[in-house]
Design an enzyme around this catalytic site. Structure first.
Site, PDB file in Angstrom:
ATOM      1  N   ASP A 246       0.856  -1.182   0.000  1.00  0.00           N
ATOM      2  CA  ASP A 246       0.000   0.000   0.000  1.00  0.00           C
ATOM      3  C   ASP A 246       0.897   1.238   0.000  1.00  0.00           C
ATOM      4  OD1 ASP A 246      -1.642  -2.172   0.719  1.00  0.00           O
ATOM      5  OD2 ASP A 246      -3.022  -0.865   1.794  1.00  0.00           O
TER       6      ASP A 246
ATOM      7  N   LYS B 210      -7.827   2.887  -3.058  1.00  0.00           N
ATOM      8  CA  LYS B 210      -8.269   2.971  -1.665  1.00  0.00           C
ATOM      9  C   LYS B 210      -8.881   4.342  -1.413  1.00  0.00           C
ATOM     10  CE  LYS B 210      -5.789   1.510   1.736  1.00  0.00           C
ATOM     11  NZ  LYS B 210      -4.695   1.284   2.704  1.00  0.00           N
TER      12      LYS B 210
ATOM     13  N   LYS C 167     -10.072  -1.290  -2.200  1.00  0.00           N
ATOM     14  CA  LYS C 167      -9.865  -1.633  -0.795  1.00  0.00           C
ATOM     15  C   LYS C 167     -10.427  -0.502   0.058  1.00  0.00           C
ATOM     16  CE  LYS C 167      -6.318  -2.388   2.753  1.00  0.00           C
ATOM     17  NZ  LYS C 167      -4.874  -2.559   3.038  1.00  0.00           N
TER      18      LYS C 167
END
Length: 237
Positions: free
Chosen positions: A105, A166, A195
């Protein structure tokens, strides 16, 4: 999950069945070796998608999870995003991959985006994608962006090779919600997933995010979620 024709909005999962969608997260700065080992073991015991840990703990957690089927995730330019140089990000991404992480990430340069530096914003992400060779999840920090900036951020992230979009890096930026998830799902190209991240605390909240189209949930409250004991007072980042 096994193959199914059920649409996300129709998902009907028990608390325990949310585990394969949860990235079990522990990034406390004072976490000890024993606590990180316990965190990895929890991921195996409960069947979480991955253990999300700081890069400094990767050798330990990768060794602990070897052969278990649970993946190891880490992050860079996080929890404070947009503070690393692009060269620094790429170097850290390569090291994270070398240490055995399966997923990565990353924080983005929100200030560059707001300054109209779109090529630099895109290349910052692309450098991490190239250097790591891993599926990269890009923290877009949606609440900090105007409508036009949101559209640009999504497109630039995908052009850079992001595997996941995200909504935010943590609950300090946004509490994960179905509206933000749907926004990203509706704009994601084929093969790009979403996500959800930010103060996910309860089974009900997690289920609604999956029903909105999220493929993964990033949370430190995984145990509370899968046992349906989480509520507004539950600590979660």
């Amino acid at each position: 999950m096994s193959e199914t024709t059920v649409k996300p909005g129709e998902l009907n999962l028990t608390p325990a069945e949310l585990a394969p969608f949860i990235q079990h997260t522990k990034i406390d700065p004072d976490a000890t070796r024993d606590e990180m080992i316990a965190h990895a073991q929890e991921a195996v015991t409960h069947g979480f998608n991955a253990a999300m840990v700081p890069a400094s703990w990767l050798p330990l957690v990768v060794a602990e999870l070897k052969g278990t089927g649970v993946e190891v995730a880490s992050a860079l330019d996080f929890p404070s995003v947009g503070v690393m140089t692009s060269a620094g990000k790429a170097a850290e991404a390569a090291e994270i991959a070398r240490l055995g992480a399966d997923q990565l990430d990353m924080g983005v340069q929100v200030g560059w985006l707001k300054s109209g530096r779109y090529d630099d914003f895109r290349e910052d992400i692309a450098g991490v994608v190239r250097a790591s060779g891993l599926p990269v999840k890009v923290m877009l920090e949606l609440p900090l962006l105007t409508d036009a900036e949101k559209e640009a951020a999504v497109e630039l992230a995908m052009e850079a090779g992001a595997s996941f979009l995200k909504n935010a890096s943590s609950g300090q930026i946004e509490t994960a919600n179905p509206t933000s998830v749907r926004y990203l799902v509706e704009r994601a190209r084929e093969g790009v997933q979403v996500k959800a991240s930010g103060s996910i605390k309860s089974y009900g909240q997690g289920l609604e995010l999956l029903r909105a189209g999220a493929s993964l949930l990033g949370t430190s409250a995984g145990l509370a979620i899968i046992t349906d004991t989480g509520d507004a007072s539950t600590a979660s980042y």
